[in-house]
Enzyme design. Structure first.
Site, PDB file in Angstrom:
ATOM      1  N   ARG A 140     -18.003  -3.568  17.719  1.00 52.62           N
ATOM      2  CA  ARG A 140     -17.067  -4.701  17.560  1.00 52.62           C
ATOM      3  C   ARG A 140     -15.852  -4.852  17.659  1.00 52.62           C
ATOM      4  O   ARG A 140     -14.929  -3.840  18.324  1.00 52.62           O
ATOM      5  CB  ARG A 140     -16.977  -4.370  15.798  1.00 52.62           C
ATOM      6  CG  ARG A 140     -16.592  -6.208  15.474  1.00 52.62           C
ATOM      7  CD  ARG A 140     -16.718  -6.372  14.151  1.00 52.62           C
ATOM      8  NE  ARG A 140     -18.143  -6.010  12.926  1.00 52.62           N
ATOM      9  CZ  ARG A 140     -17.866  -5.079  12.511  1.00 52.62           C
ATOM     10  NH1 ARG A 140     -16.956  -4.483  12.188  1.00 52.62           N
ATOM     11  NH2 ARG A 140     -19.358  -5.255  12.044  1.00 52.62           N
ATOM     12  N   CYS A 197     -16.616  -9.658   5.272  1.00 51.68           N
ATOM     13  CA  CYS A 197     -15.894  -8.331   4.827  1.00 51.68           C
ATOM     14  C   CYS A 197     -14.576  -8.501   4.043  1.00 51.68           C
ATOM     15  O   CYS A 197     -13.528  -9.634   4.668  1.00 51.68           O
ATOM     16  CB  CYS A 197     -16.034  -7.393   6.190  1.00 51.68           C
ATOM     17  SG  CYS A 197     -14.450  -5.823   5.942  1.00 51.68           S
ATOM     18  N   CYS A 217       0.741  -1.419   0.049  1.00 54.94           N
ATOM     19  CA  CYS A 217      -0.290   0.305  -0.250  1.00 54.94           C
ATOM     20  C   CYS A 217       0.631   1.094   0.106  1.00 54.94           C
ATOM     21  O   CYS A 217       2.228   1.657   0.848  1.00 54.94           O
ATOM     22  CB  CYS A 217      -1.167   0.050   1.114  1.00 54.94           C
ATOM     23  SG  CYS A 217      -2.001   1.167   1.450  1.00 54.94           S
ATOM     24  N   CYS A 249     -19.858   1.362   8.418  1.00 54.29           N
ATOM     25  CA  CYS A 249     -19.087   0.273   9.465  1.00 54.29           C
ATOM     26  C   CYS A 249     -17.855   1.400  10.295  1.00 54.29           C
ATOM     27  O   CYS A 249     -17.233   1.362   8.957  1.00 54.29           O
ATOM     28  CB  CYS A 249     -18.418  -0.605   9.475  1.00 54.29           C
ATOM     29  SG  CYS A 249     -17.508  -1.337   9.965  1.00 54.29           S
ATOM     30  N   CYS A 251       0.341   5.126   6.691  1.00 53.92           N
ATOM     31  CA  CYS A 251      -0.845   4.618   8.471  1.00 53.92           C
ATOM     32  C   CYS A 251       0.741   4.333   9.171  1.00 53.92           C
ATOM     33  O   CYS A 251       0.541   3.116   8.943  1.00 53.92           O
ATOM     34  CB  CYS A 251      -1.900   3.733   8.076  1.00 53.92           C
ATOM     35  SG  CYS A 251      -2.939   4.487   6.139  1.00 53.92           S
ATOM     36  N   CYS A 274     -19.692  -6.538   3.226  1.00 55.41           N
ATOM     37  CA  CYS A 274     -18.963  -6.080   3.305  1.00 55.41           C
ATOM     38  C   CYS A 274     -17.412  -5.262   2.484  1.00 55.41           C
ATOM     39  O   CYS A 274     -17.350  -5.959   2.731  1.00 55.41           O
ATOM     40  CB  CYS A 274     -18.808  -5.773   5.041  1.00 55.41           C
ATOM     41  SG  CYS A 274     -17.875  -4.432   6.118  1.00 55.41           S
ATOM     42  N   CYS A 316       0.581   0.168  10.212  1.00 54.59           N
ATOM     43  CA  CYS A 316       0.012  -0.799   8.784  1.00 54.59           C
ATOM     44  C   CYS A 316       1.009  -1.819   8.667  1.00 54.59           C
ATOM     45  O   CYS A 316       1.761  -0.941   8.363  1.00 54.59           O
ATOM     46  CB  CYS A 316      -0.667  -0.797   8.440  1.00 54.59           C
ATOM     47  SG  CYS A 316      -1.568  -1.010   7.807  1.00 54.59           S
TER      48      CYS A 316
END
Ligand code: SAM
Ligand code: DTB
Ligand code: SF4
Length: 324
Positions: A260, A96, A52, A188, A56, A128, A59
């Site tokens: 969650r 998801c 990616c 979400c 972040c 999702c 991550c």
């Protein structure tokens, strides 16, 4: 009563309530607004892993950090559907699909994701996706394919956000969430604790979430999973009681939402997880992995449900309204 006008002071007071009293209040609202015998089971699959472009700081999938994650191309639809069926057979009702993308692009990979959404929908699960930033027309395409929910987290407070991510803004995130809503897909949206933020930052993030015009239908609360090679690898482990406090406060502010218990479950005992359910959590991520890190196995989760007398919440329990 479901409120959208929480003040910072009110949220601070709730968050700072002595823990057992806080849990009791959250549990009371949980009983009033939700079926406490049910836990929503949402299975995660990373359909496009690693490489990616974003920064972040938490991550493992950011290309710029040396985390040892193999970059993989978008998975084949058949493999994805086979895993969704396996998840359904294990009792899961929501599926998801996550991609390590900054944003969705209108290319062939997106067309393939659309086909996956249709396929999972046909299996009879709530579908999702979490694919990064989304335009309104992309959200609409996903909605038309049968997408039920879209995950896009705030991660932290507006103030602290810049310490964690510099390659896109807080407003970009809010915009994506808005685009999802406009397409009639449920939202979400939650965050992570343990990024080095203050209690005030957690409270501020909860204020943004709980003052949205309608609350997210689900709110994932993640504990930072510290991954070697990321800038946050040396931060201390999130205190279990901080997770309980965060979950209980979320339940009180947004009693109608699915709260969650997300990343961090693999490092919790059964009694700790039970405590989170008592404090108002009513949803979990299941799967052989979260996206790239460890998660309890389907078998372990099955045993936990047996032990605690829980059952998976059925799919499509509350019809959400499409606003086409
Ligand atoms: N790339 C897309 C995005 O960022 O929106 C979708 C996938 S991304 C991995 C989804 C979310 O996973 C992040 O927003 C973050 O909240 C959570 N996450 C990622 N790494 C994590 C970690 N190490 N610990 C806890 N949560 C994490
Ligand atoms: C969310 O809030 N947590 C999930 C999901 N949404 C996509 C992801 C957690 C990822 C943890 C790190 C990993 O497994 O790579
Ligand atoms: Fe990329 Fe999402 Fe990871 Fe950020 S959280 S680096 S956008 S995969």
């Amino acid at each position: 009563m479901i409120r959208h006008d929480w003040t910072l002071e009110e949220i601070k007071d709730i968050y700072n309530t002595p823990l057992l009293e806080l849990m009791y209040r959250a549990a009371t609202l949980h009983r009033e607004y939700q079926d406490t015998a049910e836990v929503q089971v949402c299975t995660l699959l990373s359909i496009k892993t690693g490489g990616c472009s974003e920064d972040c700081a938490y991550c493992p999938q950011a290309a710029r950090y040396n985390t040892g994650i193999d970059v993989q191309a978008l998975m084949k639809k058949d493999e994805v559907l086979a895993y969704a069926q396996k998840a359904k057979d294990a009792g899961s009702t929501r599926f998801c699909m996550g991609a390590a993308w900054r944003e969705v692009r209108d290319n062939r990979d997106f067309d393939r994701v659309i086909e996956m959404v249709k396929g999972v929908n046909e299996i009879g699960m709530e579908v999702c996706c979490t694919l990064g930033m989304l335009t309104e027309s992309q959200a609409q395409k996903l909605a038309d394919a049968g997408l039920y929910s879209y995950n896009h987290n705030l991660d932290t407070s507006d103030d602290y956000y810049g310490e964690i991510i510099t390659t896109r803004t807080y407003d970009d995130r809010l915009k994506t969430i808005d685009n999802v809503r406009k397409a009639g897909v449920t939202v979400c949206c939650g965050g992570i604790i343990g990024l080095g933020e203050s209690h005030e930052d957690r409270i501020n993030m909860l204020r943004t979430l709980s003052n949205m015009p309608s609350h997210p239908d689900s709110v994932p609360i993640n504990a930072l999973t510290r991954v070697k090679g990321t800038p946050l690898e040396h931060l201390p482990k999130v205190e279990f009681w901080d997770m309980v406090r965060m979950i209980a406060t979320t339940r009180i502010l947004m009693p109608g939402a699915m709260v969650r218990l997300s990343a961090g479950r693999a490092e919790m005992s059964l009694s700790e997880q039970a405590m989170c359910f008592m404090a108002g959590a009513n949803s979990i991520f299941t799967g052989e992995k979260l996206l790239t890190t460890k998660n309890p196995s389907f078998e372990e989760d099955h045993m936990m449900f047996e032990l605690l007398g829980l059952k998976p919440r059925e799919a499509f329990k509350e019809e959400h309204v499409h606003v086409h």
